[in-house]
Write a protein that holds these residues in place. Structure first.
Motif, mmCIF file in Angstrom:
data_model
loop_
_atom_site.group_PDB
_atom_site.id
_atom_site.type_symbol
_atom_site.label_atom_id
_atom_site.label_comp_id
_atom_site.label_asym_id
_atom_site.label_seq_id
_atom_site.Cartn_x
_atom_site.Cartn_y
_atom_site.Cartn_z
ATOM 1 N N UNK A 161 0.780 -1.232 0.000
ATOM 2 C CA UNK A 161 0.000 0.000 0.000
ATOM 3 C C UNK A 161 0.808 1.276 0.000
ATOM 4 N N UNK A 162 1.669 1.462 1.016
ATOM 5 C CA UNK A 162 2.452 2.683 1.115
ATOM 6 C C UNK A 162 3.429 2.812 -0.046
ATOM 7 N N UNK A 163 4.018 1.693 -0.427
ATOM 8 C CA UNK A 163 4.970 1.697 -1.535
ATOM 9 C C UNK A 163 4.288 2.164 -2.820
ATOM 10 N N UNK A 164 3.103 1.649 -3.075
ATOM 11 C CA UNK A 164 2.376 2.035 -4.288
ATOM 12 C C UNK A 164 2.054 3.519 -4.288
ATOM 13 N N UNK A 165 1.708 4.058 -3.131
ATOM 14 C CA UNK A 165 1.383 5.478 -3.052
ATOM 15 C C UNK A 165 2.608 6.354 -3.311
ATOM 16 N N UNK A 166 3.753 5.946 -2.787
ATOM 17 C CA UNK A 166 4.981 6.698 -3.032
ATOM 18 C C UNK A 166 5.354 6.642 -4.511
ATOM 19 N N UNK A 167 5.263 5.457 -5.095
ATOM 20 C CA UNK A 167 5.602 5.297 -6.505
ATOM 21 C C UNK A 167 4.653 6.089 -7.395
ATOM 22 N N UNK A 168 3.390 6.157 -7.002
ATOM 23 C CA UNK A 168 2.411 6.909 -7.788
ATOM 24 C C UNK A 168 2.761 8.392 -7.834
ATOM 25 N N UNK A 169 3.424 8.874 -6.793
ATOM 26 C CA UNK A 169 3.847 10.268 -6.754
ATOM 27 C C UNK A 169 5.152 10.523 -7.482
ATOM 28 N N UNK A 170 5.764 9.459 -8.006
ATOM 29 C CA UNK A 170 6.991 9.609 -8.788
ATOM 30 C C UNK A 170 8.268 9.726 -7.982
ATOM 31 N N UNK A 171 8.220 9.457 -6.686
ATOM 32 C CA UNK A 171 9.415 9.594 -5.851
ATOM 33 C C UNK A 171 10.327 8.377 -6.005
ATOM 34 N N UNK A 172 11.651 8.587 -5.988
ATOM 35 C CA UNK A 172 12.568 7.446 -6.000
ATOM 36 C C UNK A 172 12.477 6.685 -4.687
ATOM 37 N N UNK A 173 12.711 5.378 -4.752
ATOM 38 C CA UNK A 173 12.654 4.520 -3.564
ATOM 39 C C UNK A 173 14.005 3.839 -3.396
ATOM 40 N N UNK A 174 14.661 4.078 -2.276
ATOM 41 C CA UNK A 174 15.981 3.508 -2.015
ATOM 42 C C UNK A 174 15.893 2.457 -0.914
ATOM 43 N N UNK A 175 16.499 1.317 -1.149
ATOM 44 C CA UNK A 175 16.494 0.230 -0.168
ATOM 45 C C UNK A 175 17.584 0.438 0.886
ATOM 46 N N UNK A 176 17.295 -0.008 2.097
ATOM 47 C CA UNK A 176 18.269 0.018 3.187
ATOM 48 C C UNK A 176 18.102 -1.252 4.010
ATOM 49 N N UNK A 177 19.137 -1.578 4.760
ATOM 50 C CA UNK A 177 19.062 -2.742 5.641
ATOM 51 C C UNK A 177 19.774 -2.404 6.945
ATOM 52 N N UNK A 178 19.165 -2.811 8.067
ATOM 53 C CA UNK A 178 19.749 -2.568 9.378
ATOM 54 C C UNK A 178 19.956 -3.895 10.087
ATOM 55 N N UNK A 179 21.099 -4.026 10.750
ATOM 56 C CA UNK A 179 21.411 -5.223 11.520
ATOM 57 C C UNK A 179 22.116 -4.838 12.814
ATOM 58 N N UNK A 180 21.991 -5.679 13.838
ATOM 59 C CA UNK A 180 22.549 -5.371 15.151
ATOM 60 C C UNK A 180 23.506 -6.461 15.621
ATOM 61 N N UNK A 181 24.433 -6.063 16.471
ATOM 62 C CA UNK A 181 25.299 -7.017 17.160
ATOM 63 C C UNK A 181 25.583 -6.452 18.544
ATOM 64 N N UNK A 182 26.007 -7.314 19.464
ATOM 65 C CA UNK A 182 26.350 -6.873 20.816
ATOM 66 C C UNK A 182 27.710 -7.435 21.193
ATOM 67 N N UNK A 183 28.370 -6.763 22.119
ATOM 68 C CA UNK A 183 29.698 -7.174 22.531
ATOM 69 C C UNK A 183 29.676 -8.365 23.471
ATOM 70 N N UNK A 184 30.856 -8.829 23.801
ATOM 71 C CA UNK A 184 30.991 -9.950 24.729
ATOM 72 C C UNK A 184 30.679 -9.487 26.154
ATOM 73 N N UNK A 185 30.375 -10.455 26.995
ATOM 74 C CA UNK A 185 30.182 -10.153 28.405
ATOM 75 C C UNK A 185 28.784 -9.743 28.793
ATOM 76 N N UNK A 186 27.798 -10.017 27.925
ATOM 77 C CA UNK A 186 26.423 -9.667 28.244
ATOM 78 C C UNK A 186 25.634 -10.823 28.848
ATOM 79 N N UNK A 187 26.254 -11.983 28.959
ATOM 80 C CA UNK A 187 25.574 -13.128 29.540
ATOM 81 C C UNK A 187 25.154 -14.134 28.489
#
Length: 261
Positions: A161-187
């Motif tokens: 839905x939202x993607x179609x609405x953005x595309x209908x307005x002619x705006x460019x769509x850029x992909x992103x990806x987020x990932x997490x990690x944690x340090x040692x010693x957290x249990x």
């Protein structure tokens, strides 16, 4: 047991700092009451950047945050919003329920969030108008097509839905990806999937407190080099959603390969 106690006191100390940050930033917001979307996005950017520094979260970025158009990403946690806002002034699309949250709802409204009310008559039209006004202002618009958070083990089907609405307005769509990690010693019982990612029936207040106690939280954000080149078949909104999902998956693979190296 000692490690749990250390994490508890770390979380308590960071909670105090975070509360102070909310107080200062909220007072500024109430006093200045920024009128334009640009000013509101700038306020959120400064607030998020300070929060990331205060909490000791390290952000590693590959690629560049686009200056305009829409940014779509996988969705793992409420922390995703803080991370993207810390990187660049932008505006988010969010579910309408957040507008009613104490304090947070007021702040998200004041910083220009576009709300979507699922299943309500006319909500799609209002959302499109709100998103288009953001794009017309030259601000990046960030949303998460999965529509919910996950533990990161898979990428859910994208809602169109939202993607179609953005595309209908002619705006460019850029992909992103987020990932997490944690340090040692957290249990031994601590994991990114359950203690950083926020999903399922987890309770938000205990989850936030636990997150604040973690050491070595790192975020890897990867942006595509250029907007998605949708095929001609993407005029079908389901095809467009599938192609957008594939673009985010490709970035996830790049992040995985970078971790191996």
């Amino acid at each position: 047991m000692r490690l749990d106690l250390v994490n508890f006191f770390r979380a308590a100390g960071r909670s105090v700092h975070l509360a102070g940050l909310f107080l200062v930033a909220g007072t500024e917001l109430a006093w200045k009451r920024p009128k334009t979307r640009e000013a509101r996005a700038d306020w959120l950017h400064r607030f998020a950047a300070r929060a990331v520094r205060q909490l000791g979260i390290k952000i590693q970025v590959a690629g560049s945050f686009p200056e305009r158009g829409a940014v779509i990403s996988n969705h793992l946690s409420y922390l995703d919003i803080v991370v993207f806002a810390a990187l660049h002034p932008c505006v988010f699309v969010s579910k309408e329920e957040i507008e009613g949250w104490p304090v947070v709802g007021w702040m998200t409204t004041m910083c220009g969030t576009v709300y979507v009310a699922r299943g309500h008559g006319g909500s799609a039209v209002r959302a499109r108008q709100g998103m288009q006004s953001v794009l017309n202002a030259g601000l990046p618009l960030v949303f998460f097509p999965e529509g919910t958070t996950t533990d990161g083990s898979t990428l859910l089907k994208f809602h169109s839905g939202l993607l179609a609405q953005v595309m209908a307005g002619g705006a460019p769509v850029t992909a992103a990806h987020v990932g997490y990690s944690i340090g040692a010693g957290n249990g031994a019982d601590v994991s990114v999937a359950n203690d950083v990612c926020y999903w399922g029936d987890a309770k938000i207040v205990p989850h936030i407190f636990g997150l604040l106690g973690l050491r070595g939280v790192r975020v890897d954000v990867r942006f595509a080099e250029r907007p998605i080149a949708f095929s001609s078949a993407a005029l079908n909104r389901k095809v467009a959603a599938a192609e957008a999902r594939a673009a985010v998956l490709a970035l996830a693979e790049e992040n995985r390969c970078a971790e191996i190296r």
